[in-house]
Scaffold this motif. Sequence first.
Motif, short mmCIF file in Angstrom:
data_model
loop_
_atom_site.label_atom_id
_atom_site.label_comp_id
_atom_site.label_asym_id
_atom_site.label_seq_id
_atom_site.Cartn_x
_atom_site.Cartn_y
_atom_site.Cartn_z
N PHE A 47 -29.72 -27.82 -4.94
CA PHE A 47 -28.84 -28.82 -4.34
C PHE A 47 -29.35 -30.25 -4.46
CE2 PHE A 47 -28.35 -24.79 -2.02
CZ PHE A 47 -27.04 -24.52 -2.37
N VAL A 48 -30.60 -30.45 -4.85
CA VAL A 48 -31.16 -31.80 -4.90
C VAL A 48 -31.70 -32.22 -6.26
CG1 VAL A 48 -31.69 -31.84 -2.43
CG2 VAL A 48 -33.42 -31.04 -4.04
N ILE A 49 -31.65 -31.34 -7.25
CA ILE A 49 -32.15 -31.72 -8.57
C ILE A 49 -31.27 -32.81 -9.17
CG2 ILE A 49 -33.35 -29.57 -9.05
CD1 ILE A 49 -30.96 -28.68 -10.70
N LYS A 50 -31.85 -33.62 -10.03
CA LYS A 50 -31.13 -34.76 -10.61
C LYS A 50 -29.94 -34.35 -11.47
CE LYS A 50 -34.29 -38.55 -10.50
NZ LYS A 50 -33.78 -39.87 -10.33
N THR A 51 -30.08 -33.25 -12.19
CA THR A 51 -29.01 -32.86 -13.10
C THR A 51 -27.90 -32.12 -12.35
OG1 THR A 51 -30.13 -30.78 -13.62
CG2 THR A 51 -30.58 -32.65 -15.07
N GLY A 52 -26.71 -32.23 -12.87
CA GLY A 52 -25.59 -31.48 -12.31
C GLY A 52 -24.87 -32.22 -11.20
N PRO A 53 -23.75 -31.66 -10.80
CA PRO A 53 -22.92 -32.31 -9.77
C PRO A 53 -23.48 -32.09 -8.36
CG PRO A 53 -21.96 -30.22 -10.38
CD PRO A 53 -23.14 -30.43 -11.30
N LYS A 54 -22.99 -32.89 -7.45
CA LYS A 54 -23.31 -32.75 -6.04
C LYS A 54 -22.39 -31.69 -5.46
CE LYS A 54 -23.56 -36.63 -3.79
NZ LYS A 54 -23.19 -37.84 -3.05
N PHE A 55 -22.95 -30.70 -4.77
CA PHE A 55 -22.11 -29.71 -4.11
C PHE A 55 -22.74 -29.29 -2.79
CE2 PHE A 55 -24.82 -27.59 -7.16
CZ PHE A 55 -25.23 -26.41 -6.56
N SER A 56 -21.92 -28.74 -1.93
CA SER A 56 -22.34 -28.39 -0.58
C SER A 56 -23.46 -27.35 -0.59
CB SER A 56 -21.17 -27.85 0.22
OG SER A 56 -20.19 -28.85 0.38
N PRO A 57 -24.44 -27.53 0.28
CA PRO A 57 -25.54 -26.58 0.34
C PRO A 57 -25.09 -25.26 0.96
CG PRO A 57 -25.77 -28.21 2.06
CD PRO A 57 -24.61 -28.65 1.21
N SER A 58 -25.84 -24.23 0.67
CA SER A 58 -25.55 -22.90 1.20
C SER A 58 -25.97 -22.82 2.68
CB SER A 58 -26.32 -21.85 0.41
OG SER A 58 -27.71 -22.01 0.63
N PRO A 59 -25.41 -21.85 3.39
CA PRO A 59 -25.84 -21.64 4.78
C PRO A 59 -27.35 -21.37 4.88
CG PRO A 59 -23.79 -20.49 4.39
CD PRO A 59 -24.26 -20.99 3.06
N SER A 60 -27.91 -20.65 3.91
CA SER A 60 -29.34 -20.36 3.97
C SER A 60 -30.17 -21.63 3.76
CB SER A 60 -29.73 -19.28 2.96
OG SER A 60 -29.41 -19.66 1.65
N CYS A 61 -29.72 -22.54 2.91
CA CYS A 61 -30.40 -23.82 2.73
C CYS A 61 -30.32 -24.61 4.04
CB CYS A 61 -29.78 -24.60 1.58
SG CYS A 61 -30.43 -26.28 1.39
N CYS A 62 -29.13 -24.67 4.61
CA CYS A 62 -28.95 -25.43 5.86
C CYS A 62 -29.83 -24.89 6.99
CB CYS A 62 -27.49 -25.44 6.29
SG CYS A 62 -26.49 -26.58 5.31
N ALA A 63 -30.00 -23.59 7.02
CA ALA A 63 -30.85 -23.00 8.06
C ALA A 63 -32.27 -23.55 7.98
CB ALA A 63 -30.84 -21.48 7.95
N VAL A 64 -32.76 -23.77 6.76
CA VAL A 64 -34.10 -24.33 6.57
C VAL A 64 -34.08 -25.82 6.89
CG1 VAL A 64 -35.93 -24.78 4.90
CG2 VAL A 64 -34.71 -22.61 4.84
N VAL A 65 -33.10 -26.54 6.36
CA VAL A 65 -33.02 -27.99 6.55
C VAL A 65 -32.92 -28.36 8.03
CG1 VAL A 65 -31.55 -30.02 6.14
CG2 VAL A 65 -32.07 -28.43 4.27
N LYS A 66 -32.23 -27.57 8.81
CA LYS A 66 -32.05 -27.87 10.24
C LYS A 66 -33.37 -27.93 10.99
CE LYS A 66 -27.34 -26.26 10.62
NZ LYS A 66 -26.41 -25.29 11.17
N ASN A 67 -34.40 -27.31 10.46
CA ASN A 67 -35.71 -27.30 11.13
C ASN A 67 -36.67 -28.37 10.62
OD1 ASN A 67 -35.24 -25.11 12.91
ND2 ASN A 67 -35.40 -23.74 11.16
#
Length: 115
Positions: A47-67
């Motif tokens: 979800f954060v690499i320079k290449t490719g489009p911006k798209f919504s993160p997965s629920p599992s990614c958000c679970a980590v980011v929230k902490n």
Amino acid sequence: MAVYSCRFLCFILAIWIAVGMSISGQIAAAQSCNTDLTDLVSKCQRFVIKTGPKFSPSPSCCAVVKNVDVACVCDLITKEIEDMIDMDKMVYVARSCGKKISAGTKCGSYIVPTA
């Protein structure tokens, strides 16, 4: 693909901990930022690499980011990290996961724009 995985692993380790710190210092920095590096790498890298489009993160990614302590992580971002990730995507992912990042917040040399 293996090149991207290796580069991203290096990036993620650097983004959440200060470059050049000792291993014990890295662990302490990650802990002080409330960051589980393994989960962050496995759940959020695409979800954060320079290449490719911006798209919504997965629920599992958000679970980590929230902490994650955003202010702490922002203090650890270096020029090298900024060269490897898309800072706009990083802010987008954090905000998409419910983390409040105010406009004007400084992450490395990057200034967070208005939402």
